[in-house]
Design a protein around this motif. Structure first.
Motif, short mmCIF file in Angstrom:
data_model
loop_
_atom_site.label_atom_id
_atom_site.label_comp_id
_atom_site.label_asym_id
_atom_site.label_seq_id
_atom_site.Cartn_x
_atom_site.Cartn_y
_atom_site.Cartn_z
N ALA A 31 8.27 -47.50 72.79
CA ALA A 31 7.47 -47.94 71.57
C ALA A 31 8.09 -49.22 71.27
O ALA A 31 7.21 -50.08 70.61
N ILE A 32 9.35 -49.59 71.55
CA ILE A 32 10.01 -50.87 71.16
C ILE A 32 9.79 -52.09 72.35
O ILE A 32 9.91 -53.14 72.19
N CYS A 33 9.75 -51.65 73.45
CA CYS A 33 9.61 -52.63 74.54
C CYS A 33 8.42 -53.63 74.40
O CYS A 33 7.08 -53.27 74.21
N PRO A 34 8.72 -54.95 74.31
CA PRO A 34 7.58 -55.87 73.87
C PRO A 34 6.70 -56.25 75.15
O PRO A 34 5.61 -57.07 74.92
N LEU A 35 6.88 -55.95 76.19
CA LEU A 35 6.53 -56.46 77.35
C LEU A 35 5.48 -55.55 78.12
O LEU A 35 4.39 -56.23 78.82
N VAL A 36 5.46 -54.47 78.34
CA VAL A 36 5.01 -53.47 79.01
C VAL A 36 4.33 -52.19 78.34
O VAL A 36 4.78 -52.17 77.00
N ASN A 37 3.60 -51.44 79.08
CA ASN A 37 3.03 -50.32 78.21
C ASN A 37 3.13 -49.21 79.15
O ASN A 37 3.98 -48.94 79.96
#
Ligand code: SF4
Ligand code: SF4
Length: 100
Positions: A31-37
């Motif tokens: 949820a917090i990772c800014p780069l990937v999904n």
């Protein structure tokens, strides 16, 4: 079929710490990772837990999208250190991709 396969986690100790089995799949890191999904890095850690070694190698390009910002590690409630796990997976892939 077992939900946990310790063999791959044991193999990865050569490349990283042994914190992957601490993860209880809460999804905070994803949820917090800014780069990937697509549930990254949680999904990679789950692959480790179930021994899906080939899945890591097949999806290894995703690992290089991580810039090691540290947000996942700082927010993980289990101190599973997902950022270090991803770094260890990069080492594992570099050491094994020619063998796969
Ligand atoms: S935040 Fe920690 S415990 Fe939660 S899924 Fe990510 S690595 Fe696992
Ligand atoms: S260290 Fe990598 S996986 Fe973790 S939050 Fe940052 S970009 Fe995402």
């Amino acid at each position: 079929m077992s939900l946990v396969n310790l063999d791959f986690a044991e193999e990865l100790k050569e490349y990283s710490g042994d914190t992957a089995l601490e993860c209880f799949n809460c999804g905070t890191c994803a949820a917090i990772c800014p780069l990937v999904n697509d549930n990254f890095p949680r999904r990679m850690i789950r692959y480790i837990q179930v021994g899906a070694r080939e899945k890591i190698l097949e999806n290894s390009d995703e690992l290089w999208r991580c810039l090691h910002c540290g947000l996942c590690t700082h927010t993980c409630p289990r101190e599973a250190d997902p950022g270090e796990i991803i770094l260890g997976l990069k080492r594992f892939v570099l050491a094994n991709w020619r063998k796969s």
